[in-house]
Scaffold this motif. Structure first.
Motif, mmCIF file in Angstrom:
data_model
loop_
_atom_site.group_PDB
_atom_site.id
_atom_site.type_symbol
_atom_site.label_atom_id
_atom_site.label_comp_id
_atom_site.label_asym_id
_atom_site.label_seq_id
_atom_site.Cartn_x
_atom_site.Cartn_y
_atom_site.Cartn_z
ATOM 1 N N ARG A 83 -12.998 -3.297 24.456
ATOM 2 C CA ARG A 83 -13.335 -2.831 23.114
ATOM 3 C C ARG A 83 -14.000 -1.467 23.154
ATOM 4 O O ARG A 83 -13.767 -0.603 22.303
ATOM 5 N N ASP A 84 -14.814 -1.246 24.191
ATOM 6 C CA ASP A 84 -15.565 0.003 24.315
ATOM 7 C C ASP A 84 -14.945 0.988 25.296
ATOM 8 O O ASP A 84 -15.614 1.886 25.789
ATOM 9 N N GLN A 85 -13.654 0.795 25.603
ATOM 10 C CA GLN A 85 -12.856 1.717 26.415
ATOM 11 C C GLN A 85 -13.266 1.789 27.879
ATOM 12 O O GLN A 85 -12.966 2.755 28.564
ATOM 13 N N TRP A 86 -13.898 0.747 28.385
ATOM 14 C CA TRP A 86 -14.193 0.697 29.813
ATOM 15 C C TRP A 86 -13.129 -0.084 30.575
ATOM 16 O O TRP A 86 -13.082 -0.045 31.806
ATOM 17 N N PHE A 87 -12.297 -0.817 29.861
ATOM 18 C CA PHE A 87 -11.173 -1.565 30.420
ATOM 19 C C PHE A 87 -9.949 -1.290 29.547
ATOM 20 O O PHE A 87 -10.082 -0.787 28.425
ATOM 21 N N SER B 69 -5.763 -3.863 26.074
ATOM 22 C CA SER B 69 -5.093 -5.154 25.937
ATOM 23 C C SER B 69 -6.047 -6.324 26.182
ATOM 24 O O SER B 69 -5.847 -7.429 25.656
ATOM 25 N N MET B 70 -7.112 -6.123 26.948
ATOM 26 C CA MET B 70 -8.044 -7.205 27.240
ATOM 27 C C MET B 70 -8.931 -7.544 26.048
ATOM 28 O O MET B 70 -9.694 -8.513 26.090
ATOM 29 N N ALA B 71 -8.841 -6.755 24.973
ATOM 30 C CA ALA B 71 -9.601 -7.055 23.754
ATOM 31 C C ALA B 71 -8.805 -7.888 22.758
ATOM 32 O O ALA B 71 -9.291 -8.182 21.676
ATOM 33 N N VAL C 55 -5.873 -12.461 27.229
ATOM 34 C CA VAL C 55 -5.518 -11.494 28.268
ATOM 35 C C VAL C 55 -6.641 -11.394 29.279
ATOM 36 O O VAL C 55 -6.409 -11.322 30.495
ATOM 37 N N GLY C 56 -7.884 -11.409 28.787
ATOM 38 C CA GLY C 56 -9.035 -11.359 29.685
ATOM 39 C C GLY C 56 -9.112 -12.577 30.581
ATOM 40 O O GLY C 56 -9.403 -12.470 31.775
ATOM 41 N N VAL C 57 -8.837 -13.767 30.022
ATOM 42 C CA VAL C 57 -8.839 -14.995 30.820
ATOM 43 C C VAL C 57 -7.779 -14.912 31.920
ATOM 44 O O VAL C 57 -8.049 -15.199 33.092
#
Length: 442
Positions: A317-321, A324-326, A336-338
Protein backbone atom coordinates in the motif's frame (compact mmCIF):
# COMPACT_ATOMS: atom_id res chain seq x y z
CA UNK A 1 -8.19 3.89 10.36
CA UNK A 2 -9.66 0.41 9.97
CA UNK A 3 -12.96 1.75 8.67
CA UNK A 4 -11.34 3.94 6.06
CA UNK A 5 -11.70 2.94 2.45
CA UNK A 6 -8.68 4.92 1.37
CA UNK A 7 -5.05 4.13 2.01
CA UNK A 8 -2.06 6.19 1.11
CA UNK A 9 0.12 4.75 -1.65
CA UNK A 10 3.35 6.31 -0.40
CA UNK A 11 4.28 9.90 0.12
CA UNK A 12 6.52 10.52 -2.84
CA UNK A 13 4.07 12.77 -4.58
CA UNK A 14 1.69 10.02 -5.61
CA UNK A 15 -2.05 10.47 -5.62
CA UNK A 16 -4.29 8.64 -3.21
CA UNK A 17 -5.57 5.35 -4.50
CA UNK A 18 -8.65 3.61 -3.21
CA UNK A 19 -7.72 0.31 -1.62
CA UNK A 20 -10.10 -1.78 0.44
CA UNK A 21 -9.05 -2.40 4.00
CA UNK A 22 -9.31 -5.83 5.69
CA UNK A 23 -12.58 -6.25 7.59
CA UNK A 24 -12.90 -6.22 11.40
CA UNK A 25 -13.20 -9.85 12.52
CA UNK A 26 -11.22 -10.26 15.76
CA UNK A 27 -12.71 -10.41 19.25
CA UNK A 28 -11.05 -10.96 22.62
CA UNK A 29 -10.92 -14.77 22.46
CA UNK A 30 -9.51 -14.76 18.93
CA UNK A 31 -6.90 -12.16 19.96
CA UNK A 32 -5.73 -14.28 22.91
CA UNK A 33 -5.47 -17.33 20.66
CA UNK A 34 -3.39 -15.41 18.12
CA UNK A 35 -1.09 -14.07 20.82
CA UNK A 36 -0.65 -17.50 22.40
CA UNK A 37 0.08 -19.02 18.99
CA UNK A 38 2.61 -16.29 18.16
CA UNK A 39 4.50 -16.41 21.47
CA UNK A 40 4.22 -20.08 22.50
CA UNK A 41 6.31 -21.22 19.59
CA UNK A 42 8.38 -24.28 18.83
CA UNK A 43 11.02 -23.11 21.32
CA UNK A 44 8.99 -24.61 24.16
CA UNK A 45 9.94 -28.05 22.82
CA UNK A 46 13.70 -27.59 23.08
CA UNK A 47 14.52 -24.60 25.28
CA UNK A 48 13.44 -26.02 28.68
CA UNK A 49 15.93 -28.86 28.34
CA UNK A 50 18.59 -26.71 26.71
CA UNK A 51 18.67 -24.02 29.39
CA UNK A 52 18.38 -26.61 32.18
CA UNK A 53 21.53 -28.22 30.83
CA UNK A 54 23.13 -24.79 30.68
CA UNK A 55 22.25 -23.54 34.18
CA UNK A 56 20.76 -26.45 36.08
CA UNK A 57 17.74 -25.84 38.36
CA UNK A 58 18.79 -22.16 38.48
CA UNK A 59 17.50 -21.92 34.90
CA UNK A 60 14.07 -21.41 36.48
CA UNK A 61 15.27 -17.96 37.59
CA UNK A 62 16.12 -17.15 33.97
CA UNK A 63 12.63 -18.21 32.86
CA UNK A 64 11.00 -16.02 35.50
CA UNK A 65 13.24 -13.05 34.70
CA UNK A 66 12.82 -13.10 30.91
CA UNK A 67 9.13 -13.88 31.23
CA UNK A 68 8.64 -10.78 33.35
CA UNK A 69 10.56 -8.71 30.78
CA UNK A 70 7.99 -9.76 28.21
CA UNK A 71 5.41 -7.66 30.02
CA UNK A 72 6.78 -4.17 29.16
CA UNK A 73 7.57 -5.30 25.62
CA UNK A 74 4.09 -6.70 25.10
CA UNK A 75 2.34 -3.72 26.66
CA UNK A 76 4.34 -1.27 24.53
CA UNK A 77 3.24 -2.87 21.27
CA UNK A 78 -0.32 -3.20 22.55
CA UNK A 79 -0.39 0.52 23.42
CA UNK A 80 1.00 1.47 20.00
CA UNK A 81 -1.42 -0.82 18.17
CA UNK A 82 -4.36 0.57 20.15
CA UNK A 83 -3.39 4.12 19.25
CA UNK A 84 -2.49 3.37 15.62
CA UNK A 85 -4.61 0.36 14.55
CA UNK A 86 -3.26 -0.29 11.07
CA UNK A 87 -2.13 -3.37 9.14
CA UNK A 88 1.32 -1.78 8.91
CA UNK A 89 2.08 -2.32 12.58
CA UNK A 90 5.78 -1.57 13.00
CA UNK A 91 5.79 0.31 9.66
CA UNK A 92 3.31 2.82 11.05
CA UNK A 93 4.91 3.07 14.52
CA UNK A 94 8.46 3.62 13.25
CA UNK A 95 7.27 5.83 10.38
CA UNK A 96 5.37 8.20 12.66
CA UNK A 97 8.24 8.36 15.13
CA UNK A 98 11.29 8.52 12.86
CA UNK A 99 10.09 9.08 9.30
CA UNK A 100 8.83 7.08 6.35
CA UNK A 101 12.17 5.42 5.52
CA UNK A 102 12.59 4.12 9.06
CA UNK A 103 9.09 2.66 8.91
CA UNK A 104 9.69 0.93 5.58
CA UNK A 105 13.02 -0.53 6.69
CA UNK A 106 11.49 -1.80 9.94
CA UNK A 107 8.72 -3.44 7.92
CA UNK A 108 11.24 -5.18 5.72
CA UNK A 109 13.13 -6.39 8.80
CA UNK A 110 10.07 -7.95 10.34
CA UNK A 111 8.69 -9.35 7.09
CA UNK A 112 12.02 -11.04 6.31
CA UNK A 113 12.26 -12.44 9.83
CA UNK A 114 8.80 -13.98 9.75
CA UNK A 115 9.23 -15.24 6.18
CA UNK A 116 12.27 -17.18 7.42
CA UNK A 117 10.21 -18.25 10.40
CA UNK A 118 7.87 -19.96 7.94
CA UNK A 119 10.80 -22.27 7.24
CA UNK A 120 12.02 -22.78 10.80
CA UNK A 121 8.73 -23.30 12.67
CA UNK A 122 7.14 -25.85 10.29
CA UNK A 123 10.50 -27.62 9.96
CA UNK A 124 10.72 -28.00 13.74
CA UNK A 125 7.36 -29.75 13.69
CA UNK A 126 8.54 -31.85 10.76
CA UNK A 127 11.61 -33.03 12.66
CA UNK A 128 9.49 -34.27 15.54
CA UNK A 129 7.04 -36.06 13.25
CA UNK A 130 9.88 -37.80 11.43
CA UNK A 131 11.37 -38.79 14.78
CA UNK A 132 8.03 -40.13 16.04
CA UNK A 133 7.60 -42.21 12.87
CA UNK A 134 11.23 -43.33 13.03
CA UNK A 135 11.92 -42.35 9.44
CA UNK A 136 14.73 -40.39 7.81
CA UNK A 137 14.93 -36.74 8.86
CA UNK A 138 14.82 -35.70 5.21
CA UNK A 139 11.07 -36.34 5.34
CA UNK A 140 10.84 -33.50 7.88
CA UNK A 141 10.85 -31.03 4.99
CA UNK A 142 7.82 -32.73 3.46
CA UNK A 143 5.89 -32.61 6.75
CA UNK A 144 6.94 -28.96 7.15
CA UNK A 145 5.45 -28.18 3.74
CA UNK A 146 2.15 -29.77 4.77
CA UNK A 147 2.03 -27.67 7.97
CA UNK A 148 2.75 -24.53 5.95
CA UNK A 149 0.09 -25.26 3.33
CA UNK A 150 -2.54 -25.96 5.99
CA UNK A 151 -1.88 -22.50 7.43
CA UNK A 152 -2.23 -21.02 3.94
CA UNK A 153 -5.59 -22.73 3.41
CA UNK A 154 -6.92 -21.52 6.77
CA UNK A 155 -5.84 -17.94 6.10
CA UNK A 156 -7.21 -17.81 2.56
CA UNK A 157 -10.56 -18.90 3.95
CA UNK A 158 -10.62 -15.70 6.02
CA UNK A 159 -9.84 -14.62 9.56
CA UNK A 160 -13.06 -16.11 10.90
CA UNK A 161 -12.06 -19.59 9.74
CA UNK A 162 -8.42 -18.99 10.64
CA UNK A 163 -9.55 -17.71 14.02
CA UNK A 164 -11.53 -20.87 14.78
CA UNK A 165 -8.51 -22.96 13.78
CA UNK A 166 -6.27 -20.80 15.97
CA UNK A 167 -8.59 -21.10 18.96
CA UNK A 168 -8.53 -24.88 18.66
CA UNK A 169 -4.75 -24.98 18.25
CA UNK A 170 -4.12 -22.57 21.14
CA UNK A 171 -6.42 -24.60 23.38
CA UNK A 172 -4.65 -27.79 22.35
CA UNK A 173 -1.19 -26.36 23.03
CA UNK A 174 -2.22 -24.99 26.42
CA UNK A 175 -3.86 -28.27 27.42
CA UNK A 176 -0.88 -30.40 26.41
CA UNK A 177 1.57 -28.13 28.23
CA UNK A 178 -0.67 -28.04 31.30
CA UNK A 179 -0.81 -31.85 31.30
CA UNK A 180 2.98 -31.92 31.03
CA UNK A 181 3.18 -29.81 34.20
CA UNK A 182 0.60 -31.90 36.10
CA UNK A 183 2.17 -35.30 35.32
CA UNK A 184 5.47 -34.03 36.73
CA UNK A 185 4.09 -32.87 40.08
CA UNK A 186 4.01 -36.32 41.74
CA UNK A 187 7.71 -36.69 40.93
CA UNK A 188 8.88 -33.55 42.73
CA UNK A 189 11.85 -34.24 45.01
CA UNK A 190 13.77 -31.49 46.87
CA UNK A 191 16.95 -33.30 45.89
CA UNK A 192 16.30 -32.34 42.27
CA UNK A 193 17.22 -28.76 43.14
CA UNK A 194 20.70 -29.48 44.47
CA UNK A 195 23.11 -28.28 43.37
CA UNK A 196 20.94 -25.32 42.41
CA UNK A 197 23.44 -23.54 40.16
CA UNK A 198 26.03 -26.16 39.21
CA UNK A 199 27.61 -23.96 36.55
CA UNK A 200 27.66 -20.70 38.50
CA UNK A 201 25.66 -17.48 38.37
CA UNK A 202 27.03 -16.55 34.93
CA UNK A 203 25.19 -19.52 33.42
CA UNK A 204 21.89 -17.98 34.53
CA UNK A 205 22.65 -14.87 32.47
CA UNK A 206 23.56 -16.97 29.46
CA UNK A 207 20.31 -18.89 29.80
CA UNK A 208 18.40 -15.60 29.95
CA UNK A 209 19.91 -14.50 26.62
CA UNK A 210 18.77 -17.72 24.96
CA UNK A 211 15.30 -17.35 26.44
CA UNK A 212 14.83 -13.80 25.13
CA UNK A 213 13.84 -15.29 21.79
CA UNK A 214 11.39 -17.72 23.37
CA UNK A 215 9.14 -14.76 24.14
CA UNK A 216 9.30 -13.15 20.69
CA UNK A 217 5.96 -12.63 18.94
CA UNK A 218 4.43 -9.63 20.71
CA UNK A 219 4.70 -7.42 17.63
CA UNK A 220 2.93 -9.88 15.32
CA UNK A 221 -0.65 -9.18 16.44
CA UNK A 222 -0.11 -5.41 16.01
CA UNK A 223 -0.51 -5.92 12.25
CA UNK A 224 -4.03 -7.20 12.87
CA UNK A 225 -5.11 -4.30 15.11
CA UNK A 226 -7.16 -2.74 12.32
CA UNK A 227 -9.25 -5.92 12.16
CA UNK A 228 -10.24 -5.88 15.83
CA UNK A 229 -13.85 -5.12 16.64
CA UNK A 230 -12.59 -2.90 19.48
CA UNK A 231 -8.80 -2.55 19.41
CA UNK A 232 -8.54 -0.08 22.30
CA UNK A 233 -10.43 -2.40 24.65
CA UNK A 234 -9.42 -5.87 23.52
CA UNK A 235 -5.74 -5.43 22.63
CA UNK A 236 -4.63 -4.50 26.14
CA UNK A 237 -6.85 -7.14 27.77
CA UNK A 238 -5.66 -9.85 25.39
CA UNK A 239 -2.04 -8.85 25.98
CA UNK A 240 -2.35 -8.99 29.77
CA UNK A 241 -4.10 -12.38 29.71
CA UNK A 242 -1.57 -13.82 27.27
CA UNK A 243 1.44 -12.58 29.28
CA UNK A 244 0.16 -14.40 32.37
CA UNK A 245 -0.81 -17.52 30.39
CA UNK A 246 2.53 -17.76 28.59
CA UNK A 247 4.57 -17.08 31.72
CA UNK A 248 2.70 -19.77 33.71
CA UNK A 249 2.95 -22.38 30.95
CA UNK A 250 6.60 -21.71 30.07
CA UNK A 251 7.72 -21.61 33.72
CA UNK A 252 5.61 -24.66 34.57
CA UNK A 253 7.05 -26.71 31.73
CA UNK A 254 10.59 -25.63 32.66
CA UNK A 255 9.84 -26.70 36.24
CA UNK A 256 8.55 -30.07 35.02
CA UNK A 257 11.73 -30.69 33.01
CA UNK A 258 13.95 -29.82 35.99
CA UNK A 259 12.13 -31.92 38.58
CA UNK A 260 12.02 -34.97 36.33
CA UNK A 261 15.67 -34.62 35.31
CA UNK A 262 14.70 -34.68 31.64
CA UNK A 263 17.84 -32.87 30.50
CA UNK A 264 21.60 -33.24 30.39
CA UNK A 265 22.47 -34.06 26.78
CA UNK A 266 21.57 -32.64 23.39
CA UNK A 267 19.59 -35.77 22.52
CA UNK A 268 17.56 -35.58 25.72
CA UNK A 269 17.12 -31.81 25.54
CA UNK A 270 15.50 -31.97 22.10
CA UNK A 271 12.63 -34.11 23.37
CA UNK A 272 12.63 -33.02 27.03
CA UNK A 273 8.96 -32.04 27.08
CA UNK A 274 8.02 -35.20 25.23
CA UNK A 275 9.99 -37.23 27.77
CA UNK A 276 7.97 -35.76 30.64
CA UNK A 277 4.67 -36.22 28.84
CA UNK A 278 5.53 -39.69 27.60
CA UNK A 279 6.61 -40.91 31.03
CA UNK A 280 3.36 -39.67 32.55
CA UNK A 281 1.21 -41.60 30.07
CA UNK A 282 3.41 -44.57 29.35
CA UNK A 283 4.06 -43.69 25.71
CA UNK A 284 7.31 -42.95 23.92
CA UNK A 285 8.84 -39.51 24.27
CA UNK A 286 9.11 -39.24 20.48
CA UNK A 287 5.39 -39.86 19.99
CA UNK A 288 4.37 -37.39 22.70
CA UNK A 289 6.76 -34.76 21.40
CA UNK A 290 5.58 -35.34 17.83
CA UNK A 291 1.95 -34.64 18.70
CA UNK A 292 2.91 -31.56 20.71
CA UNK A 293 5.22 -30.30 17.94
CA UNK A 294 2.57 -30.52 15.23
CA UNK A 295 0.01 -28.61 17.30
CA UNK A 296 2.48 -25.90 18.30
CA UNK A 297 4.05 -25.53 14.85
CA UNK A 298 0.66 -25.35 13.14
CA UNK A 299 -0.60 -22.74 15.62
CA UNK A 300 2.48 -20.55 15.32
CA UNK A 301 2.55 -20.76 11.53
CA UNK A 302 -1.15 -19.93 11.30
CA UNK A 303 -0.82 -16.90 13.60
CA UNK A 304 2.22 -15.48 11.83
CA UNK A 305 0.74 -16.13 8.38
CA UNK A 306 -2.20 -13.91 9.33
CA UNK A 307 0.09 -11.20 10.67
CA UNK A 308 2.73 -11.16 7.96
CA UNK A 309 0.23 -11.12 5.09
CA UNK A 310 -1.23 -7.93 6.60
CA UNK A 311 2.24 -6.44 6.88
CA UNK A 312 2.83 -7.28 3.21
CA UNK A 313 -0.48 -5.57 2.40
CA UNK A 314 0.63 -2.40 4.23
CA UNK A 315 4.09 -2.37 2.66
CA UNK A 316 2.53 -2.73 -0.80
CA UNK A 317 0.00 0.00 0.00
CA UNK A 318 2.87 2.34 0.84
CA UNK A 319 5.01 1.38 -2.18
CA UNK A 320 7.58 -0.67 -0.29
CA UNK A 321 6.38 -3.89 -1.96
CA UNK A 322 4.72 -4.64 -5.33
CA UNK A 323 1.21 -3.18 -5.42
CA UNK A 324 -0.34 -6.58 -6.16
CA UNK A 325 0.24 -7.60 -2.52
CA UNK A 326 -2.32 -4.97 -1.45
CA UNK A 327 -5.17 -6.76 -3.21
CA UNK A 328 -7.89 -8.34 -1.09
CA UNK A 329 -10.08 -11.27 -2.02
CA UNK A 330 -13.84 -11.37 -1.48
CA UNK A 331 -13.31 -12.37 2.17
CA UNK A 332 -11.19 -9.29 2.80
CA UNK A 333 -7.97 -11.33 2.92
CA UNK A 334 -4.74 -10.11 1.24
CA UNK A 335 -4.59 -13.33 -0.73
CA UNK A 336 -1.57 -12.34 -2.83
CA UNK A 337 0.34 -11.58 0.37
CA UNK A 338 -0.62 -14.96 1.87
CA UNK A 339 0.47 -16.80 -1.28
CA UNK A 340 3.67 -14.76 -1.64
CA UNK A 341 4.64 -15.47 1.95
CA UNK A 342 3.86 -19.15 1.50
CA UNK A 343 5.93 -19.18 -1.68
CA UNK A 344 8.89 -17.77 0.21
CA UNK A 345 8.42 -20.45 2.87
CA UNK A 346 8.29 -23.25 0.30
CA UNK A 347 11.34 -21.84 -1.50
CA UNK A 348 13.16 -21.68 1.83
CA UNK A 349 12.27 -25.29 2.63
CA UNK A 350 13.47 -26.48 -0.78
CA UNK A 351 16.70 -24.49 -0.49
CA UNK A 352 17.30 -25.82 3.02
CA UNK A 353 16.64 -29.38 1.86
CA UNK A 354 19.16 -29.28 -0.98
CA UNK A 355 21.70 -27.24 1.01
CA UNK A 356 21.21 -29.54 4.01
CA UNK A 357 20.48 -26.62 6.32
CA UNK A 358 18.69 -27.32 9.58
CA UNK A 359 16.87 -24.98 11.93
CA UNK A 360 20.10 -24.43 13.86
CA UNK A 361 21.67 -22.97 10.69
CA UNK A 362 18.79 -20.55 10.10
CA UNK A 363 17.54 -19.34 13.46
CA UNK A 364 20.14 -16.62 14.17
CA UNK A 365 19.12 -14.55 11.14
CA UNK A 366 15.42 -14.02 11.98
CA UNK A 367 16.29 -13.69 15.68
CA UNK A 368 18.59 -10.76 14.91
CA UNK A 369 15.99 -9.12 12.67
CA UNK A 370 13.32 -9.47 15.37
CA UNK A 371 15.70 -7.93 17.89
CA UNK A 372 16.31 -4.80 15.81
CA UNK A 373 12.57 -4.60 15.06
CA UNK A 374 11.89 -4.57 18.79
CA UNK A 375 14.55 -1.90 19.31
CA UNK A 376 12.99 0.49 16.81
CA UNK A 377 9.47 -0.40 17.95
CA UNK A 378 10.14 0.32 21.62
CA UNK A 379 12.05 3.48 20.68
CA UNK A 380 8.98 4.57 18.69
CA UNK A 381 6.85 3.87 21.75
CA UNK A 382 9.09 6.05 23.89
CA UNK A 383 8.59 8.88 21.39
CA UNK A 384 4.91 8.51 20.52
CA UNK A 385 3.32 7.42 23.79
CA UNK A 386 2.82 9.47 26.93
CA UNK A 387 2.47 9.00 30.67
CA UNK A 388 2.81 5.51 32.08
CA UNK A 389 2.83 3.94 28.60
CA UNK A 390 5.93 5.96 27.70
CA UNK A 391 7.72 4.81 30.87
CA UNK A 392 6.90 1.20 30.00
CA UNK A 393 8.23 1.73 26.46
CA UNK A 394 11.50 3.17 27.80
CA UNK A 395 11.92 0.19 30.11
CA UNK A 396 11.26 -2.19 27.21
CA UNK A 397 13.81 -0.36 25.03
CA UNK A 398 16.52 -0.44 27.70
CA UNK A 399 16.02 -4.13 28.40
CA UNK A 400 16.02 -5.00 24.70
CA UNK A 401 19.15 -2.90 24.16
CA UNK A 402 20.83 -4.85 26.96
CA UNK A 403 20.46 -8.03 24.90
CA UNK A 404 21.51 -6.44 21.58
CA UNK A 405 25.32 -6.79 21.98
CA UNK A 406 24.94 -10.57 22.07
CA UNK A 407 23.70 -10.43 18.44
CA UNK A 408 26.76 -8.49 17.24
CA UNK A 409 28.00 -11.39 15.11
CA UNK A 410 24.96 -10.96 12.84
CA UNK A 411 24.91 -7.18 12.60
CA UNK A 412 25.37 -7.37 8.82
CA UNK A 413 21.96 -9.05 8.42
CA UNK A 414 19.74 -6.03 9.24
CA UNK A 415 22.14 -3.77 7.29
CA UNK A 416 21.78 -5.86 4.13
CA UNK A 417 17.97 -5.99 4.48
CA UNK A 418 17.85 -2.21 5.03
CA UNK A 419 19.90 -1.56 1.89
CA UNK A 420 17.58 -3.85 -0.10
CA UNK A 421 14.50 -2.05 1.25
CA UNK A 422 15.80 1.42 0.42
CA UNK A 423 16.99 0.26 -3.01
CA UNK A 424 13.57 -1.19 -3.83
CA UNK A 425 11.79 1.96 -2.66
CA UNK A 426 14.03 4.15 -4.81
CA UNK A 427 13.32 2.05 -7.90
CA UNK A 428 9.58 2.08 -7.14
CA UNK A 429 9.60 5.87 -6.80
CA UNK A 430 11.41 6.25 -10.13
CA UNK A 431 8.89 4.00 -11.87
CA UNK A 432 6.05 5.99 -10.34
CA UNK A 433 7.55 9.29 -11.55
CA UNK A 434 8.06 7.92 -15.09
CA UNK A 435 4.48 6.60 -15.10
CA UNK A 436 3.07 9.99 -14.10
CA UNK A 437 5.26 11.80 -16.62
CA UNK A 438 4.07 9.52 -19.41
CA UNK A 439 0.46 9.98 -18.34
CA UNK A 440 0.86 13.78 -18.26
CA UNK A 441 2.38 13.83 -21.74
CA UNK A 442 -0.49 11.67 -22.98
Amino acid sequence: MAASEEARMGSAGTAKTTIRQPRPAIGLGHAIALYVGAVLGAGVLVLPGQVASLAGPASLLAWAFIGSLGLPLAMTFAALASRFPDAGGIVVFAGRAFGERAGGVAGWWYFTAVALGHVIVPLTGGYYVASALRIDQRFAYLFAGVILLLAVAANLAGLRVSGRVQLALAAGVSLLLLVTILVALPRVDPGDFTPFAPHGAVSIGRAAVVLFFAFAGWEAVAHLAGEFHDARRDLTRATAITVVTVLVLYSGVAFAVVVTGSYGSSTTDRVAVGSVLGAGFGISAATAAGVLAVVISAGTTNAFMAAISRLGYALARDQWFPRSMARLNTRGVPAVGVCATAGMGVAGLLTSYFARWGTEDLVSVPSTLILVTYLIGTAAGARLLSGRARVVAVVAFVLTAFVAPFAAAYVAVPVVVAVAALGYRRLASRRSIRHRSGRDRG
